[in-house]
Structures are given as C-alpha cells and as structure tokens.
Design a protein around this motif. Structure first.
Motif, PDB file in Angstrom:
ATOM      1  N   ARG A 145     -37.413  15.912  67.811  1.00  0.00           N
ATOM      2  CA  ARG A 145     -38.445  16.951  67.762  1.00  0.00           C
ATOM      3  C   ARG A 145     -39.822  16.355  68.040  1.00  0.00           C
ATOM      4  N   GLU A 147     -40.492  13.612  69.895  1.00  0.00           N
ATOM      5  CA  GLU A 147     -40.584  12.999  71.215  1.00  0.00           C
ATOM      6  C   GLU A 147     -41.363  13.824  72.241  1.00  0.00           C
ATOM      7  N   PRO A 148     -41.046  15.123  72.461  1.00  0.00           N
ATOM      8  CA  PRO A 148     -41.796  15.860  73.489  1.00  0.00           C
ATOM      9  C   PRO A 148     -43.267  16.035  73.144  1.00  0.00           C
ATOM     10  N   TRP A 149     -43.573  16.192  71.876  1.00  0.00           N
ATOM     11  CA  TRP A 149     -44.986  16.315  71.480  1.00  0.00           C
ATOM     12  C   TRP A 149     -45.712  14.989  71.692  1.00  0.00           C
ATOM     13  N   ALA A 151     -44.982  12.776  73.903  1.00  0.00           N
ATOM     14  CA  ALA A 151     -45.161  12.597  75.343  1.00  0.00           C
ATOM     15  C   ALA A 151     -46.336  13.431  75.849  1.00  0.00           C
ATOM     16  N   LYS A 152     -46.448  14.666  75.398  1.00  0.00           N
ATOM     17  CA  LYS A 152     -47.545  15.530  75.832  1.00  0.00           C
ATOM     18  C   LYS A 152     -48.903  14.990  75.409  1.00  0.00           C
ATOM     19  N   ASP A 193     -43.478  21.752  63.842  1.00  0.00           N
ATOM     20  CA  ASP A 193     -44.177  21.323  65.057  1.00  0.00           C
ATOM     21  C   ASP A 193     -45.670  21.178  64.800  1.00  0.00           C
TER      22      ASP A 193
END
Length: 248
Positions: A145, A147-149, A151-152, A193
C-alpha cells in the motif's frame, strides 16, 4: 532529550495560558511542539534559539494546541471497550467481523469470522494476542500500500515499524523509518492512505508548513476531507487501556 548546557532557554515557559516544558538540543534546527500522552506540553528548540523567537512561534500555534488538547480530552473520555466473547465485533480495513472463540492456536480471519483461542481469551490474553495479529496483518498489507504513494512522492522510507504510538497515527523516525500505529488496520484503506501520505510528506518537510500541505495535496486533493473523517473515525477504534490518539 534534555536541555544542553550551552542553551540560555529556561526549562519552562508559559505562552497563551499554556505551560510548556522546554527541551533544547544542538541537533535541532527548527521549533516543534509535542503533546505527551499525559497531556504535558513540550516545546523543542535549537540550543542557540532566542527565547523571544520561541515564545512568538508558540503563541502563533496556541489555538492549534488548544484544539488538540480538546480532541484528546474528548477521545480519552470515551474509550471503546471490548469483551473477548463470541459475537464481539472488531474491525479490519474498515470491515466489521465477529469474534468466534474455539480451538484455533492463533488469531486468524477465516470464513468471515475473526477466530481466537477460547483458552487465550479466558486467560486474559485476548487483547495482547489481537494486537499482535493486527501488527502482523499490518506488516503484511502495508508495504504494497505504501509503495505507490512513495513512488508518486519520491519519498521512500528505508524501514517500516508497526507499534503503539500513543496519540499518533504515525511518525517519521531516525533514518527515515516510517512508524505506524497498529490500530490503523481498523480504518478503511482510504484513511490509511491519508496517514501514509501525511508521514511520507515529512521525509522532505519535518514541519506542517505550507510546503508540507502542498505536498500532501498534490497526491491527495481531498486530503482535508480525509483528515476530517480520520478525526471522527478515531473515536470508534478499539485501543486498550484507554490509549487514544490525536494526529498532529
């Protein structure tokens, strides 16, 4: 952190009707406020800071401190209690599950039931074992969960730790270690999130500055609504021993 000998700051200061303990450190370059679990207020400052500058900074944030103290009083006054009996309800990722006691050797979610050893529950180990289960679930679920945040935001924590953080949902520790409260696993993923993004924004900006909130808004345009929902959701979480939290 104890005051360093070279600091000319007093050990305590009163600002806007609030009493603060002062902790000065040569390692700090900015001011900060901490609300301790027992409600004590701590002002943190560089060792060479001027008292007038510290007082002015704290005075500008007095309203924020009063709001947080009010939130803390409200949350502590209404703790959520649970009984470790079959049929009791517990949340995971925003969904509600009933407890079923049986012969399971460890806590597990199976066939729509949260299952626990009857022996453990009757021996008074229910809370301890359930917290350990929440922590285990968090360590399994959170990395993917985050990881994508990360990266952004180009802000990758070097380590994840899940533990009791008192009144805080999360914090950024030394070496960019991301600390998250085990109790966030009771929240819906959208609120988790927000907690993740909030803490990742601290990688580049330790304080809640305009720059900090701009970084949060870039990836979560509705962060203010999520923040408000998080504040309300916090009143319904199960955290034993009346250990409640308020987010900074």
């Amino acid at each position: 952190m104890i005051p360093v000998a070279s600091s000319n700051l007093p050990l305590t200061v009163r600002v806007g009707g609030l009493d603060f303990a002062v902790r000065a450190s040569a390692a700090r370059s900015t001011f900060g406020i901490t609300i301790e679990r027992d409600g004590d207020l701590v002002l943190r400052a560089p060792a060479d800071a001027e008292l007038s500058a510290l007082v002015d900074w704290a005075r500008a944030r007095a309203a924020w401190v009063y709001r947080k103290l009010a939130d803390k009083d409200r949350l502590v006054a209404t703790p959520v209690t649970k009984q470790f009996l079959s049929g009791e309800g517990f949340d995971l990722l925003g969904r509600h599950y009933r407890l079923r006691l049986g012969d399971e050797p460890e806590v597990q979610l199976r066939d729509g039931w949260l299952r626990m050893s009857r022996e453990s529950a009757e021996a008074g180990r229910g809370a301890e074992e359930l917290i350990a289960w929440y922590r285990q679930e968090a360590l399994h679920w959170l990395p993917a969960r985050i990881e994508p945040w990360a990266a952004k935001m180009a802000a990758r924590p070097r380590q994840l730790d899940v533990r009791d953080l008192g009144y805080r949902w999360g914090s950024l520790g030394k070496g960019e270690r991301l600390n998250l409260h085990w109790a966030i696993m009771q929240l819906s993923p959208s609120l988790i999130d927000y907690v993740i993004v909030h803490e990742l924004a601290h990688v580049d900006e330790p304080n809640h500055t305009t720059r900090f909130w701009a970084a949060v808004r870039r990836v979560l345009p509705d962060y203010d609504q999520r923040k408000s929902r998080l504040s309300e959701a916090g009143t319904s979480l199960w955290i034993p021993a009346s250990v409640r939290r308020i987010h900074d």
